[in-house]
Enzyme design. Sequence first.
Site, PDB file in Angstrom:
ATOM      1  N   LYS A  35       0.820  -1.131   0.036  1.00 44.90           N
ATOM      2  CA  LYS A  35      -0.036  -0.058   0.071  1.00 44.90           C
ATOM      3  C   LYS A  35       0.874   1.054   0.055  1.00 44.90           C
ATOM      4  CE  LYS A  35      -0.316  -0.180   4.953  1.00 44.90           C
ATOM      5  NZ  LYS A  35      -1.310  -0.788   6.121  1.00 44.90           N
ATOM      6  N   TYR A 252      14.479  29.619   8.627  1.00 39.57           N
ATOM      7  CA  TYR A 252      13.163  30.239   8.879  1.00 39.57           C
ATOM      8  C   TYR A 252      13.048  29.902  10.251  1.00 39.57           C
ATOM      9  CZ  TYR A 252      11.697  30.440   4.072  1.00 39.57           C
ATOM     10  OH  TYR A 252      11.838  30.798   2.868  1.00 39.57           O
TER      11      TYR A 252
HETATM   12  C1  PLP Z   1      -0.299  -2.069   6.647  1.00 35.72           C
HETATM   13  C2  PLP Z   1      -1.051  -3.246   7.062  1.00 35.72           C
HETATM   14  C3  PLP Z   1      -0.336  -4.250   7.375  1.00 35.72           C
HETATM   15  C4  PLP Z   1       1.214  -4.006   7.253  1.00 35.72           C
HETATM   16  O1  PLP Z   1       1.782  -3.508   8.536  1.00 35.72           O
HETATM   17  P1  PLP Z   1       3.334  -3.319   8.929  1.00 35.72           P
HETATM   18  O2  PLP Z   1       3.479  -2.924  10.138  1.00 35.72           O
HETATM   19  O3  PLP Z   1       3.831  -2.410   7.919  1.00 35.72           O
HETATM   20  O4  PLP Z   1       3.827  -4.951   8.752  1.00 35.72           O
HETATM   21  C5  PLP Z   1      -0.814  -5.354   7.419  1.00 35.72           C
HETATM   22  N1  PLP Z   1      -2.115  -5.529   7.509  1.00 35.72           N
HETATM   23  C6  PLP Z   1      -3.148  -4.491   7.521  1.00 35.72           C
HETATM   24  C7  PLP Z   1      -4.384  -4.494   7.514  1.00 35.72           C
HETATM   25  C8  PLP Z   1      -2.357  -3.235   7.086  1.00 35.72           C
HETATM   26  O5  PLP Z   1      -3.401  -2.190   6.990  1.00 35.72           O
END
Ligand code: PLP
Length: 356
Positions: A35, A252
């Site tokens: 993702k 800044y």
């Molecule tokens: C993002 C996500 C993961 C992966 O989590 P990590 O901590 O990056 O391993 C697994 N399951 C779901 C449902 C997620 O949204």
Amino acid sequence: MPRPISATIDLGALGSNLDLARRHAPHARVLVVIKANAYGHGLLRAARALRSADGFALLELDAAVSLREAGYQQRIVLLEGFFDARDLPVLVEHGLTSVVHSREQIEALKKLPAGSGLDVFLKLNTGMNRLGFAPEEFAAALTALRDNAAVGQITLMTHFANADDARGVTWQMEVFERVARNAGLQRSLANSAAILRYSATHGDWVRPGILLYGCPPFADNTATELGLKPVMTLASEIIAIQQLKRGDTVGYGGIFTAERDMRIGVVACGYADGYPRHAPNATPVAVDGQLTGTVGRASMDMLCVDLSAVPQAHTGSRVVLWGEGNPVENVARAAGTVGYELLCALAPRVPVIERE
Ligand SMILES: *Cc1c(COP(=O)(O)O)cnc(C)c1O
């Protein structure tokens, strides 16, 4: 010549981190979480490096379709399911798997033609209180899916809120076991932290995200300790040097004041590249391989670094904002955030170099 900033993505490290997940969960299939543009690493690039995975998990329908169109035949799971019933034919056409977490989704699925064969991950809320059915709603949700002739395989899933900290997973596992024990269905529970720490959570499908990208999911472990290989190195160069006098301020808001005469370097990297603007003074950076710290607030296109301990540094010196020689988790900790946020904030304007 282009502006000297770039992000190098080590594709071999991605594959090596996937192997590490497999060694920790040898009996589970691996659904790699890609993702957020693969946590900033590039969706198709990461998918290519992780092509031996058993499946992919992400959020956006168009990204899922582009994976199918690129030829990936593994399971592809939409982690929040579909957002509109009108998208369902696209899921069916491309053989995508939908998380089902709400009554609205269950109702929408009733309009799908029988025999559609849409596989689903039914999500149980075991305490995260974000997505999923409450334990007392679960039986009705499962029955509705089982009675729906459009639905194919059903997998049960949940997500942990504290797999990376002292509270752990037992409290959520108890809820999951109570509700799912007799369902006779496949299970998917473990994120990166649970994969590394709790083998009892592995079930049938594990869902590693951050560990694939070489960033430890735990606050108190380094990547090296866990055997993880960093994947992204954000690097740039010093484009100017300033000689400060005692009492001079930088940038800044002047949040840094020189306590003595000192030399600083101006680096071609700012928050428009994805560097956190809220990083305080002394956030770690590596200049010519040597660790030093930022001075002043990062601006849109530039930030400044202390060269007191790097006397040989000059215009053109290499600066690693995070990655090789400057772990992203350390930068994140100094900036009051997590590696996840830094990695997925990498801006589109930063050119990416792939390393095999
Ligand atoms: C993002 C996500 C993961 C992966 O989590 P990590 O901590 O990056 O391993 C697994 N399951 C779901 C449902 C997620 O949204």
